[in-house]
Design an enzyme around this catalytic site. Structure first.
Site, PDB file in Angstrom:
ATOM      1  N   CYS A  28      31.191  31.520  35.576  1.00  0.00           N
ATOM      2  CA  CYS A  28      31.618  30.136  35.737  1.00  0.00           C
ATOM      3  C   CYS A  28      32.685  29.852  34.691  1.00  0.00           C
ATOM      4  O   CYS A  28      33.404  30.755  34.284  1.00  0.00           O
ATOM      5  CB  CYS A  28      30.432  29.180  35.621  1.00  0.00           C
ATOM      6  SG  CYS A  28      29.578  29.247  34.054  1.00  0.00           S
ATOM      7  N   HIS A 606      46.563  50.527  39.254  1.00  0.00           N
ATOM      8  CA  HIS A 606      45.553  50.100  40.227  1.00  0.00           C
ATOM      9  C   HIS A 606      46.172  50.161  41.615  1.00  0.00           C
ATOM     10  O   HIS A 606      47.002  49.326  41.980  1.00  0.00           O
ATOM     11  CB  HIS A 606      45.107  48.670  39.903  1.00  0.00           C
ATOM     12  CG  HIS A 606      43.889  48.213  40.651  1.00  0.00           C
ATOM     13  ND1 HIS A 606      43.903  47.945  42.004  1.00  0.00           N
ATOM     14  CD2 HIS A 606      42.622  47.998  40.230  1.00  0.00           C
ATOM     15  CE1 HIS A 606      42.700  47.560  42.374  1.00  0.00           C
ATOM     16  NE2 HIS A 606      41.896  47.577  41.326  1.00  0.00           N
TER      17      HIS A 606
END
Length: 684
Positions: A28, A606
């Site tokens: 969060c 990546h």
């Protein structure tokens, strides 16, 4: 060397019992939220003692929250980059449901409700807070008599400024509909489209139809009703409402599950959203919308009644409750009520008293900083300074709460008197908020009366601040332990520095000294060191088109959370080492590798976006972790057809992970790059 964030992420995962122990990981605004298979494998003491960890909050028998503050997203991504995370190796619950266990298992729906509200509002807070500061400027201009904030007719300049903040609050149902649907796993754009239909000009103009019947309720407010499909529809004002889109998103989740079972998968994309809109827009307009408005109005009316009976009582109760609500995440529903109050009443009576809690909290942490400066406690000085700045300028209490208040037993005894004293002042002045804001020094003008609010937060702040400065925030035992730990840390740092300064260079040892001592001396190869002022050109690790990293459609890489660099749209199928170096990370799924170049620059490559979901399909790695490689050595071979068929973009970020330790990192876009084309320019 690995970046500080990556090192901390690796430490957290290790102390959580390793990747195999993690069944679920989310985050969060400030906390990493773990669900684990076995909580006994967690080393909570080690986690709580790490300087980057602000606090640890156990959740039932299978959950743990690790509080990291505002940089939580960096650590979240860092953990996902660790071996075994995100590659399909971690255990999954057979049912797909969260396993809370214990009391949370029995009442897990309650916990999930609060988590649902938290994750629904968290992404919207940025827009809300940005808009609230625009409101603050307008309120401040009203205070100085420049322009009436509430005037129906505004000059063009001020009318445009009102449009700037109203864009967020008026269309808030659309945003909440999207985030709520995404949290539940339904389509977020359909979740946004449902409440958006009730904000269109066509819907609003139905109030002006000759068939529309206008009545008044018991408080004199007009109610517009018109027959649609032969059924009476109440034409409510949905601008700024939050409960109707939340209810619509919940309905959408269940409806989508049903439709996906009865509609062939080949035509899901067409008919699932079609029937979802066809069913739920009328359902929201006829039933869910009016019911949601009624729920919000009912809760607001209850609190308003308490406030009407005695603003003093409400102003004292709110700041005394918040220190116990926030650690459990139970304060999020009150945010919805605040927004509801602003939308319906034009003001809110909760945020003013809430400011007493926040500033009492900031007073405690500022007092801790003063005490830490006197003691020379570097760790607590850093923690308290970060909490103070996040609080006073941003209105964020979590760094203070988890960095200080929940760690020391006496701290609440310094906090609660400030909450009480500030709440009394807020109640005496009957402080109200003119906008939804985070209570910081920057948003004082949003409160009415501004002077009364300023006195209230000052009383709360200095009451708690002075209690800490004069009576400390720790027990005698905690003081003694902290003092001992601080002295040990200083001694270790000094010893480390002296060892580095005294260590001779390998070449300085006289030839034969090892033999004279009775044997050969083996010198371990030193890690590459970053040499300040050095300029490094990094060539492309694969062929293709180089584009700016900030232009790709991925918030983590585009936001340069992992570091700065470049992105390459590949035309080949192999990733090569751009320079000599050592492999740091080789993902088992084959989609990503990280290496440390001889220059000391740490590079992450990546291949594709979200390609971890392929679980290694279409990827072949040619290197292992800790392996030395030469420039031009193949690292990864991938099958572009497999990636494209799965629906994942081929765009490949090439990121300098230790960007923060370098003077500058700049990507060099180009329409065509080969293995000899520089794509990143680094100044150490």
């Amino acid at each position: 060397m690995a970046s500080k964030t990556m090192t901390t992420s690796q430490f957290i995962l290790e102390k959580m019992g390793g990747a195999a122990n993690i069944t679920s990981l989310t985050h969060c605004a400030t906390r990493l939220r773990f669900q684990v298979a076995d909580q006994s494998l967690i080393d909570q003491k080690a986690l709580d003692g790490h300087p980057e960890v602000l606090g640890v909050v156990p959740q039932g028998t299978n959950g743990l929250q690790v509080v990291m503050g505002g940089g939580v997203a960096d650590y979240y991504q860092g953990i996902l980059q660790q071996p075994g995370m995100g590659d399909g190796e971690r255990p999954k619950a057979d049912s797909g449901k969260k396993d809370y266990g214990g009391v949370r298992g029995k009442y897990g729906w309650i916990d999930y409700c609060f988590e649902f509200l938290s994750d629904t509002f968290r992404p919207v807070l940025w827009a809300l807070l940005g808009a609230s500061l625009i409101i603050t400027i307008l309120v401040l201009l009203d205070t100085f008599g420049v322009q009436d904030f509430r005037a129906e007719e505004q000059p063009p300049t001020f009318q445009f400024m009102h449009a700037m903040w109203r864009s967020v609050f008026y269309f808030l149902p659309v945003m909440v509909g999207a985030t709520a649907a995404r949290k539940l796993g339904a389509n977020e754009w359909v979740g946004a489209a449902i409440p958006a239909a009730l904000l269109t000009p066509e819907f609003l103009k139905m109030k002006e139809l000759p068939e529309t019947v206008v009545t008044q309720n018991n408080v004199g407010a007009e109610i517009f009703t018109v027959d649609v499909f032969g059924i009476p529809m109440v034409l409510s004002d949905y601008g700024g409402q939050v409960f109707p889109p939340i209810l619509a998103a919940i309905a959408l989740f269940w409806l989508e599950k049903l439709l996906k079972k009865v509609i062939p998968s080949a035509v899901h994309m067409v008919f699932v959203p079609f029937f979802s809109l066809l069913i739920l827009i009328p359902a929201t307009a006829f039933l869910l919308g009016p019911f949601g408005i009624g729920v919000g109005n009912g809760i607001s009316a209850f609190l308003s009644a308490v406030n009407g009976f005695s603003p003093l009582i409400l102003a004292i109760v709110v700041p005394l409750l918040y220190p116990f609500l926030v650690p459990l995440g139970l304060h999020w529903p009150l945010n919805a009520i605040m927004i509801q109050n602003i939308a319906t009443l034009g003001y809110d009576f909760i945020q003013g008293p809430m400011g007493a809690w926040n500033f009492a909290c900031f007073g405690v942490v500022t007092g801790v900083m003063v005490v830490s400066l006197k003691e020379g406690n570097r760790q607590m000085r850093q923690v308290s300074f970060g909490g103070m700045m996040a609080g006073l300028l941003g209105g964020i209490s979590e760094p203070s709460l988890y960095g200080v208040l929940l760690r020391f037993r006496k701290s609440y005894m310094r906090l609660l008197p400030g909450c009480f004293a500030g709440g009394v002042v807020m109640g005496l002045f009957d402080v109200k908020a003119n906008a939804f804001v985070f209570t910081s020094l920057l948003t004082v003008p949003a409160m009415d009366p501004m002077g009364g609010y300023a006195i209230g937060i000052a009383v709360a702040f200095f009451t708690s601040f002075l209690l800490v400065v004069f009576f400390d925030y720790r027990t005698k035992e905690e003081q003694a332990n902290m003092r001992a730990e601080n002295e040990a840390a200083i001694a270790a740092l000094k010893a480390e520095q002296e060892g580095i300064d005294a260590a001779p260079a390998p070449a300085a040892e006289p030839l034969g000294a090892g033999a004279a001592a009775g044997g050969a001396v083996a010198t371990a190869p030193a890690k590459p060191q970053l040499v300040p002022g050095t300029k490094v050109s990094i060539t492309a690790p694969l062929e293709g088109r180089a584009i700016a990293l900030t232009d790709i459609d991925d918030p983590v890489f585009a936001g340069e959370t992992m570091g700065k660099g470049i992105a390459i749209e590949p035309t080949g199928n192999t990733v090569y080492a751009p320079a000599d170096g050592k492999m740091l990370i080789v993902q088992k799924t084959g989609h990503a590798v990280a290496m440390r170049l001889e220059s000391g620059v740490e590079l992450l490559i990546h291949v594709g976006m979200d390609t971890v979901q392929l679980n290694g399909k279409g990827f072949t790695t040619h290197v292992e972790r800790k392996q030395d490689v030469k420039a031009g050595d193949p690292l990864i071979t991938f099958d572009p057809a497999v990636i494209k068929e799965a629906g994942y973009p081929l765009i490949t970020p090439v990121v300098v992970m230790n960007t923060k330790k370098l003077e500058s990192v700049a990507g060099v876009p180009a329409d065509s790059v080969t293995l000899t084309t520089p794509v990143i320019e680094v100044t150490v």
